[in-house]
Design an enzyme around this catalytic site. Structure first.
Site, mmCIF file in Angstrom:
data_model
loop_
_atom_site.group_PDB
_atom_site.id
_atom_site.type_symbol
_atom_site.label_atom_id
_atom_site.label_comp_id
_atom_site.label_asym_id
_atom_site.label_seq_id
_atom_site.Cartn_x
_atom_site.Cartn_y
_atom_site.Cartn_z
ATOM 1 N N ARG A 75 50.604 -9.704 37.506
ATOM 2 C CA ARG A 75 51.178 -10.049 38.818
ATOM 3 C C ARG A 75 52.255 -11.106 38.611
ATOM 4 N NH1 ARG A 75 46.660 -12.255 42.629
ATOM 5 N NH2 ARG A 75 46.048 -10.074 42.800
ATOM 6 N N ARG A 144 48.762 -20.351 44.184
ATOM 7 C CA ARG A 144 49.295 -19.020 43.876
ATOM 8 C C ARG A 144 50.733 -18.874 44.382
ATOM 9 N NH1 ARG A 144 45.007 -15.145 43.449
ATOM 10 N NH2 ARG A 144 43.277 -16.161 42.399
ATOM 11 N N LYS A 208 41.060 -20.411 44.048
ATOM 12 C CA LYS A 208 42.463 -20.110 44.335
ATOM 13 C C LYS A 208 42.957 -20.911 45.533
ATOM 14 C CE LYS A 208 41.415 -15.697 45.112
ATOM 15 N NZ LYS A 208 41.393 -14.282 45.573
ATOM 16 N N LYS A 210 46.284 -20.941 48.433
ATOM 17 C CA LYS A 210 47.429 -20.154 48.901
ATOM 18 C C LYS A 210 48.237 -20.918 49.952
ATOM 19 C CE LYS A 210 45.266 -15.711 48.028
ATOM 20 N NZ LYS A 210 44.807 -14.435 48.590
ATOM 21 N N CYS A 431 44.754 -2.279 50.887
ATOM 22 C CA CYS A 431 44.726 -2.972 49.591
ATOM 23 C C CYS A 431 44.639 -1.936 48.476
ATOM 24 C CB CYS A 431 43.525 -3.913 49.528
ATOM 25 S SG CYS A 431 41.970 -3.009 49.329
ATOM 26 N N CYS A 437 40.525 -1.792 41.087
ATOM 27 C CA CYS A 437 39.883 -3.036 41.507
ATOM 28 C C CYS A 437 38.378 -2.992 41.220
ATOM 29 C CB CYS A 437 40.107 -3.281 42.996
ATOM 30 S SG CYS A 437 39.292 -4.799 43.500
ATOM 31 N N CYS A 476 36.758 -3.627 50.296
ATOM 32 C CA CYS A 476 35.614 -4.553 50.297
ATOM 33 C C CYS A 476 35.960 -5.730 51.191
ATOM 34 C CB CYS A 476 35.275 -4.999 48.868
ATOM 35 S SG CYS A 476 36.259 -6.388 48.278
ATOM 36 N N CYS A 480 41.889 -8.424 50.995
ATOM 37 C CA CYS A 480 43.235 -8.479 50.395
ATOM 38 C C CYS A 480 44.314 -7.843 51.265
ATOM 39 C CB CYS A 480 43.221 -7.816 49.021
ATOM 40 S SG CYS A 480 42.061 -8.604 47.891
HETATM 41 FE FE1 SRM Z 1 43.097 -10.152 46.638
HETATM 42 C C1 SRM Z 1 40.549 -10.467 44.429
HETATM 43 C C2 SRM Z 1 44.298 -7.524 44.958
HETATM 44 C C3 SRM Z 1 45.935 -10.373 48.433
HETATM 45 C C4 SRM Z 1 41.487 -12.149 48.902
HETATM 46 N N1 SRM Z 1 42.562 -9.206 44.945
HETATM 47 C C5 SRM Z 1 41.486 -9.515 44.147
HETATM 48 C C6 SRM Z 1 41.525 -8.695 42.848
HETATM 49 C C7 SRM Z 1 42.294 -9.486 41.847
HETATM 50 C C8 SRM Z 1 40.155 -8.229 42.319
HETATM 51 C C9 SRM Z 1 39.514 -9.112 41.292
HETATM 52 O O1 SRM Z 1 39.269 -10.305 41.566
HETATM 53 O O2 SRM Z 1 39.232 -8.613 40.225
HETATM 54 C C10 SRM Z 1 42.336 -7.465 43.359
HETATM 55 C C11 SRM Z 1 43.101 -6.703 42.283
HETATM 56 C C12 SRM Z 1 43.202 -5.244 42.647
HETATM 57 C C13 SRM Z 1 44.132 -4.499 41.783
HETATM 58 O O3 SRM Z 1 43.670 -3.594 41.063
HETATM 59 O O4 SRM Z 1 45.330 -4.762 41.833
HETATM 60 C C14 SRM Z 1 43.144 -8.087 44.469
HETATM 61 N N2 SRM Z 1 44.846 -9.218 46.595
HETATM 62 C C15 SRM Z 1 45.123 -8.083 45.903
HETATM 63 C C16 SRM Z 1 46.454 -7.489 46.313
HETATM 64 C C17 SRM Z 1 47.202 -6.831 45.171
HETATM 65 C C18 SRM Z 1 46.213 -6.504 47.467
HETATM 66 C C19 SRM Z 1 47.364 -5.575 47.786
HETATM 67 O O5 SRM Z 1 47.083 -4.370 47.837
HETATM 68 O O6 SRM Z 1 48.487 -6.021 48.015
HETATM 69 C C20 SRM Z 1 47.119 -8.759 46.887
HETATM 70 C C21 SRM Z 1 47.834 -9.550 45.833
HETATM 71 C C22 SRM Z 1 48.414 -10.790 46.387
HETATM 72 C C23 SRM Z 1 49.283 -11.551 45.437
HETATM 73 O O7 SRM Z 1 50.348 -11.045 45.123
HETATM 74 O O8 SRM Z 1 48.890 -12.650 45.047
HETATM 75 C C24 SRM Z 1 45.902 -9.532 47.357
HETATM 76 N N3 SRM Z 1 43.658 -11.168 48.318
HETATM 77 C C25 SRM Z 1 44.845 -11.010 48.974
HETATM 78 C C26 SRM Z 1 44.752 -11.556 50.301
HETATM 79 C C27 SRM Z 1 45.835 -11.489 51.358
HETATM 80 C C28 SRM Z 1 46.764 -12.670 51.380
HETATM 81 O O9 SRM Z 1 46.600 -13.627 50.626
HETATM 82 O O10 SRM Z 1 47.684 -12.616 52.193
HETATM 83 C C29 SRM Z 1 43.465 -12.055 50.438
HETATM 84 C C30 SRM Z 1 42.851 -12.659 51.719
HETATM 85 C C31 SRM Z 1 43.288 -14.035 51.956
HETATM 86 C C32 SRM Z 1 42.429 -15.001 51.227
HETATM 87 O O11 SRM Z 1 42.724 -15.305 50.078
HETATM 88 O O12 SRM Z 1 41.418 -15.425 51.796
HETATM 89 C C33 SRM Z 1 42.791 -11.813 49.184
HETATM 90 N N4 SRM Z 1 41.354 -11.190 46.633
HETATM 91 C C34 SRM Z 1 40.846 -11.887 47.694
HETATM 92 C C35 SRM Z 1 39.517 -12.329 47.363
HETATM 93 C C36 SRM Z 1 38.589 -13.169 48.284
HETATM 94 C C37 SRM Z 1 38.776 -14.604 48.060
HETATM 95 C C38 SRM Z 1 37.794 -15.438 48.837
HETATM 96 O O13 SRM Z 1 38.147 -16.501 49.271
HETATM 97 O O14 SRM Z 1 36.629 -15.039 48.963
HETATM 98 C C39 SRM Z 1 39.247 -11.830 46.069
HETATM 99 C C40 SRM Z 1 37.944 -12.005 45.263
HETATM 100 C C41 SRM Z 1 37.888 -13.298 44.543
HETATM 101 O O15 SRM Z 1 38.821 -14.092 44.518
HETATM 102 O O16 SRM Z 1 36.825 -13.528 43.971
HETATM 103 C C42 SRM Z 1 40.415 -11.108 45.649
HETATM 104 FE FE1 SF4 Z 2 39.752 -5.083 45.672
HETATM 105 FE FE2 SF4 Z 2 38.370 -5.811 47.782
HETATM 106 FE FE3 SF4 Z 2 40.750 -6.871 47.325
HETATM 107 FE FE4 SF4 Z 2 40.609 -4.391 48.089
HETATM 108 S S1 SF4 Z 2 39.925 -6.158 49.303
HETATM 109 S S2 SF4 Z 2 41.849 -5.155 46.379
HETATM 110 S S3 SF4 Z 2 38.751 -3.716 47.144
HETATM 111 S S4 SF4 Z 2 38.983 -7.158 46.074
#
Ligand code: SRM
Ligand code: SF4
Length: 557
Positions: A75, A144, A208, A210, A431, A437, A476, A480
């Site tokens: 990323r 981030r 993390k 943001k 997502c 994922c 899930c 995201c």
């Molecule tokens: Fe996310 C984890 C993809 C935006 C909340 N996110 C992940 C992981 C890295 C899975 C992992 O931990 O192994 C996913 C990778 C999937 C893949 O195969 O690419 C993943 N997140 C994404 C992306 C690519 C979704 C998309 O389709 O665009 C976004 C990448 C953003 C970036 O460029 O940095 C993405 N993730 C978000 C957002 C939305 C936002 O920030 O606007 C959220 C919700 C906001 C937030 O952070 O609360 C988000 N991602 C999470 C979480 C839950 C964190 C939490 O506080 O509980 C995880 C799981 C974790 O961190 O343990 C996670």
């Molecule tokens: Fe993976 Fe869940 Fe984030 Fe979708 S919402 S990319 S399933 S961690």
């Protein structure tokens, strides 16, 4: 502050990592496995990468006693989501040579490549480095990618506000040189003092972090879901300063009532760059010092804010900065939609926003988007700006260059595709989910486009096709694709099953609520048919779907 005896195992990995080096070099050299050592997988995130495997192939490989098909996702760190055409060209070729070839625009305004084999990580990072792109701190327990309102049409001083994204990113970058040493073969630094890090020290953040910057009235980035949200206050094209809001975040865990989504709370206003930077820095140090390091599920800033209280956080911040926050200034949001099609800004420059379903840049039967973007980048006449709705804006195009760009967009059917997409499709987000994922419980980007295809006829049936209802799906509850701020949110519970959430507003200032659990496709469509019928019949003039849903109390008590 957390008791260090109960710290989660990741805390030890961070502290003992020698400034995020761990045994990454050894892991890379190990040719016996396609994976890296377990502890290193946690450290790799700080370098902007995740170890993954193809989940579609897991069972088949296990039957054959083969190890999982490990690969890596990278990323980019792209503050404010900006790229030059030269950088896009490089990304296009890197994607083709080292990854699956699909360039994924994320919900945080940057790009991901999937499917890199271990041996391809270094060449990938080197190739990105040649065009001044990096993936430092794109993941991990640090600040981030800083996101910002994307479209330059949003304000005459968009550039001035946008510049803060890069400055904040720079301010909060970890000081370690490990990235350069491990991936770019820089010499080991002799004097460790050079990487002393007063902000992150050797423990980094509990989780993390943001940051997002909005320019009202558009809220394209969903600013309030960030740990730290900045809202630009502009009067007569003059930047007065920023409202500061803290404690946003969407991630939850099914069955864990202690976790919840939360929108950031506005705590005050700051004028002037120096004060703003100081406030941002100290908001991060407070989270560093008080965030939960024992339970990673409860470690985001939102839980720190709720545990100690908003007033406590503000007081602690004022103590650390040595100045008081001013009273927050009034602001309002009216929309979260991207500005599709051609737009012209106050300087006469042109912008084209194509619709890119789930942010996946590729050539398919509908359009040759990837080819078109390469050709456009080749003209050198358009910059690339990414949006938090997983789209891009072909930007800063001069009047005389517009016809040539338009011709390319037409040749590869990009304009047709954008114009043909329905309002609801253009407002949808999914997502990544399966197959990469590891946390996905259900499909998202591979399924939502089909589901939307079944929702569109329902909207037509109820004469609602023009409504730009915001529908989002994630595999899930990590959120995201920001499903908890969608007017209709679907959150995967198991293969083919989703919880359905309703009642968020259209502007991103109110979260939704659980409506029904574990619905399969037939049940989803049945529900929507009924809800759309009622909405069409009983809504007030101009009433948005989410507001109507709330008025009807369409949520589980
Ligand atoms: Fe996310 C984890 C993809 C935006 C909340 N996110 C992940 C992981 C890295 C899975 C992992 O931990 O192994 C996913 C990778 C999937 C893949 O195969 O690419 C993943 N997140 C994404 C992306 C690519 C979704 C998309 O389709 O665009 C976004 C990448 C953003 C970036 O460029 O940095 C993405 N993730 C978000 C957002 C939305 C936002 O920030 O606007 C959220 C919700 C906001 C937030 O952070 O609360 C988000 N991602 C999470 C979480 C839950 C964190 C939490 O506080 O509980 C995880 C799981 C974790 O961190 O343990 C996670
Ligand atoms: Fe993976 Fe869940 Fe984030 Fe979708 S919402 S990319 S399933 S961690």
């Amino acid at each position: 502050m957390s008791d260090s005896k109960n710290f989660s195992p990741i805390e030890r990995i961070k502290q003992k990592s020698d400034a995020l080096r761990g045994t990454l070099v050894e892991s890379l050299e190990d040719e016996i496995t396609g994976a890296i050592a377990e502890d290193d997988t946690a450290l790799l995130k700080f370098h902007g990468m995740y170890q993954q495997d193809d989940r579609d192939l897991r069972e088949r490989r296990a039957e054959k006693k083969l190890e999982r098909l490990y690969s890596f996702m990278i990323r980019l760190r792209l503050p404010g989501g900006f790229m030059t055409p030269q950088q896009w060209i490089a990304t296009h070729h890197i994607a083709g040579e080292y990854s699956t070839g699909v360039i994924k625009i994320t919900t945080r305004q940057t790009l991901q490549l999937h499917g890199l084999l271990k041996s391809k990580i270094k060449p990938t990072i080197k190739a990105f480095n040649e065009v001044q792109l990096d993936s430092i701190a794109a993941c991990g327990d640090v600040n981030r990618n800083v996101v910002c309102a994307a479209h330059p049409m949003q304000s005459a001083i968009h550039e001035q506000v946008h510049a803060y994204a890069a400055r904040i990113s720079e301010l909060l970058l970890p000081k370690t040189k490990a990235y350069y040493e491990i991936w770019l073969d820089d010499e080991k630094i002799a004097d460790k003092k050079q990487e002393e890090d007063p902000l992150y020290q050797d423990r980094y953040l509990p989780r993390k972090f943001k940051i997002g910057i909005a320019i009202p009235p558009n809220n394209d980035l969903d600013v309030l879901i960030n740990d730290l949200a900045l809202i630009a206050i502009i009067e007569n094209d003059k930047l007065l300063g920023f409202n500061i809001a803290i404690g946003g975040g969407l991630g939850t865990t099914h069955g864990n009532a202690e976790t919840y989504p939360r929108l950031a709370t506005v705590i005050g206003f700051v004028a002037g760059e120096e004060k703003l930077m100081k406030a941002i820095y100290e908001i991060v140090t407070i989270q560093r010092d008080y965030g939960n390091r024992s339970d990673r599920k409860l470690a985001r800033l939102k839980y720190t804010v709720d545990k100690y209280g908003v007033d406590w956080y503000r007081t602690e911040l004022e103590k650390r900065t040595g100045f008081k926050l001013e009273e927050a200034r009034p602001f309002s949001f009216t929309d979260r939609t991207d500005l599709y099609g051609w737009r012209q800004n106050h300087k006469g420059l042109w912008y084209y926003t194509p619709f890119i379903e789930s942010g996946r840049v590729l050539d398919d039967e509908k359009q040759a988007l990837k080819t078109a973007l390469l050709e456009i980048a080749g003209t050198g006449k358009a910059n690339f700006r990414f949006t938090c709705n997983q789209n891009l804006i072909l930007a800063d195009i001069g009047k005389k260059d517009k016809p040539a760009i338009e011709k390319i967009l037409q040749k590869y059917r990009v304009i047709d595709n954008t114009e043909a997409a329905s309002a609801v499709r253009k407002n949808s987000i999914a997502c990544v989910a399966l197959p990469t994922c590891p946390l996905a419980l259900a499909e998202a980007q591979r399924y939502l486009p089909d589901l939307i295809g079944k929702i569109e006829p329902l909207l037509a049936k109820h004469e609602l096709s023009e409504e730009n209802i915001i529908i989002r799906m994630t595999g899930c509850p990590n959120g995201c694709g920001r499903p908890f701020s969608a007017e209709i949110g679907f959150v995967g519970t198991a293969a083919g099953h989703y919880n359905m959430y309703l009642c968020a507003d259209h502007e991103g200032t109110r979260l939704n609520r659980l409506y029904k659990e574990n619905l399969d496709e037939a049940a989803i469509l049945k529900e929507l048919d009924l809800l759309f019928w009622l909405y069409r019949k009983e809504r007030a003039a101009g009433e948005k779907f989410g507001d109507f849903a709330l008025r009807q109390r369409w949520y589980k008590a």
